[in-house]
Design an enzyme around this catalytic site. Structure first.
Site, PDB file in Angstrom:
ATOM      1  N   ASN A  43      38.320  38.542  41.133  1.00 11.94           N
ATOM      2  CA  ASN A  43      37.836  39.323  42.278  1.00 11.94           C
ATOM      3  C   ASN A  43      38.848  40.435  42.548  1.00 11.94           C
ATOM      4  OD1 ASN A  43      37.008  40.333  44.746  1.00 11.94           O
ATOM      5  ND2 ASN A  43      37.757  38.582  45.925  1.00 11.94           N
ATOM      6  N   LYS A  62      38.671  42.837  44.593  1.00 15.75           N
ATOM      7  CA  LYS A  62      38.639  43.380  45.967  1.00 15.75           C
ATOM      8  C   LYS A  62      38.543  44.911  45.881  1.00 15.75           C
ATOM      9  CE  LYS A  62      41.425  39.488  47.247  1.00 15.75           C
ATOM     10  NZ  LYS A  62      42.006  38.772  48.349  1.00 15.75           N
ATOM     11  N   HIS A  68      32.750  35.528  50.803  1.00 14.33           N
ATOM     12  CA  HIS A  68      34.212  35.557  50.678  1.00 14.33           C
ATOM     13  C   HIS A  68      34.807  35.608  52.083  1.00 14.33           C
ATOM     14  CE1 HIS A  68      38.265  36.907  49.775  1.00 14.33           C
ATOM     15  NE2 HIS A  68      38.066  36.448  48.553  1.00 14.33           N
ATOM     16  N   GLU A 106      37.061  37.266  53.331  1.00 12.69           N
ATOM     17  CA  GLU A 106      37.302  38.619  53.870  1.00 12.69           C
ATOM     18  C   GLU A 106      36.013  39.222  54.414  1.00 12.69           C
ATOM     19  OE1 GLU A 106      39.411  40.143  50.447  1.00 12.69           O
ATOM     20  OE2 GLU A 106      41.032  38.748  50.910  1.00 12.69           O
ATOM     21  N   GLU A 110      38.092  28.186  48.697  1.00 14.11           N
ATOM     22  CA  GLU A 110      39.193  29.134  48.895  1.00 14.11           C
ATOM     23  C   GLU A 110      39.809  28.917  50.273  1.00 14.11           C
ATOM     24  OE1 GLU A 110      38.994  32.645  46.045  1.00 14.11           O
ATOM     25  OE2 GLU A 110      38.099  33.273  47.913  1.00 14.11           O
ATOM     26  N   GLY A 143      46.082  35.292  48.792  1.00 15.07           N
ATOM     27  CA  GLY A 143      47.011  36.423  48.827  1.00 15.07           C
ATOM     28  C   GLY A 143      48.338  36.118  49.503  1.00 15.07           C
ATOM     29  N   SER A 184      45.817  32.185  45.497  1.00 20.05           N
ATOM     30  CA  SER A 184      47.115  32.346  44.842  1.00 20.05           C
ATOM     31  C   SER A 184      47.225  31.590  43.518  1.00 20.05           C
ATOM     32  CB  SER A 184      48.252  31.962  45.799  1.00 20.05           C
ATOM     33  OG  SER A 184      48.263  32.842  46.919  1.00 20.05           O
TER      34      SER A 184
END
Ligand code: PEP
Length: 249
Positions: free
Chosen positions: A9, A11, A94, A96, A166, A172, A211
């Site tokens: 991904n 992003k 996701h 985000e 996730e 991240g 991560s």
């Protein structure tokens, strides 16, 4: 037997030139025996899908509209449009999108449905925040998020769709769920599916994201219920991404 899958991904990163260079390098050394998928920004999908048509590389999107086809939805891209330019996969829900765009659980369920209706394979992301994690609420959150997808799509949808666990606190951040912790949550996710259909639960791939790096991938992927990874930061360097793909073999 569930074949492992590694999805990158990107992003909102990269450029047209970088996308070409990165994917050329991935395709050149992609290992066999594992499904490999890249999810670049939507504007690069068409070119990359055409450039690597006929290879084993999958090209996916990072999101799609919940609305079918066309309409007055400024800025949105429908699942049909993604399929039209060569995407065959799409990530929905996701964290985000959920956090920065306020996407509720039922919208994620409808996006999953829109993807399936177009023939795209959806990967739905679920996972708890740091606060929820610390409060011991991970199962409750995942059950709710997954429940919304199941309520709208039914268990049969997982003949095709995938799940990515996730934990938001691991995305991240450099913090990773320990292999043991990841396994426990993946097993819980499978048990949620098994309440509806044990066979589908057994066959559905559940990816881990948060991560994942070359140094920790093998141990995570060795867990019996971890069927590969959804990779963010490490998907932007061909050598790291390929090392993670190799760890999934
Ligand atoms: C992600 O964005 O889905 C992700 C898992 O990111 P990272 O690998 O950078 O934690």
């Amino acid at each position: 037997m569930r074949k492992k899958l590694v999805a990158g991904n990107w992003k909102m990163h990269g450029s047209r030139a970088m996308a070409r260079e990165l994917v050329d390098a991935i395709v050149k050394d992609m290992p066999e025996g594992v499904d490999v998928l890249v999810c670049p920004p939507a504007v690069y999908i068409g070119e990359l899908a055409a450039r690597h048509a006929g290879t084993a590389l999958g090209v996916g999107a990072q999101d799609c509209s919940e609305h079918a086809g066309q309409g007055a939805y400024t800025g949105d891209v429908s699942a049909q449009m993604l399929a039209d330019v060569g995407a065959t996969w799409v990530i929905v829900g996701h964290s985000e999108r959920r956090q920065l765009h306020g996407e509720p659980d039922d919208m994620v369920g409808r996006k999953f449905a829109a993807a399936l209706a177009t023939g795209l394979t959806p990967i739905v992301c679920v996972g708890e925040t740091r606060e929820e994690h610390e409060a011991g609420r991970a199962h409750e959150v995942i059950e709710r998020q997954l429940g919304a997808v199941l309520a709208i799509n039914g268990i049969e949808a997982f003949h095709k769709g995938l799940i990515a666990y996730e934990p938001i606190w691991a995305i991240g951040t450099g913090l990773t769920a320990s292999p043991d912790k990841a396994q426990k949550i993946h097993s819980f996710i499978r048990s949620q599916l098994a309440k509806e259909d044990a066979n589908i639960a057994r066959l559905t791939r559940v990816l881990y994201g948060g991560s994942v790096k070359p140094a920790n991938a093998a141990e995570l992927f060795a867990q019996p219920d971890v069927d590969g990874g959804l990779i963010g930061g490490a998907a932007l360097a061909a050598s790291d991404f390929l090392a993670i793909c190799a760890a999934a073999r």
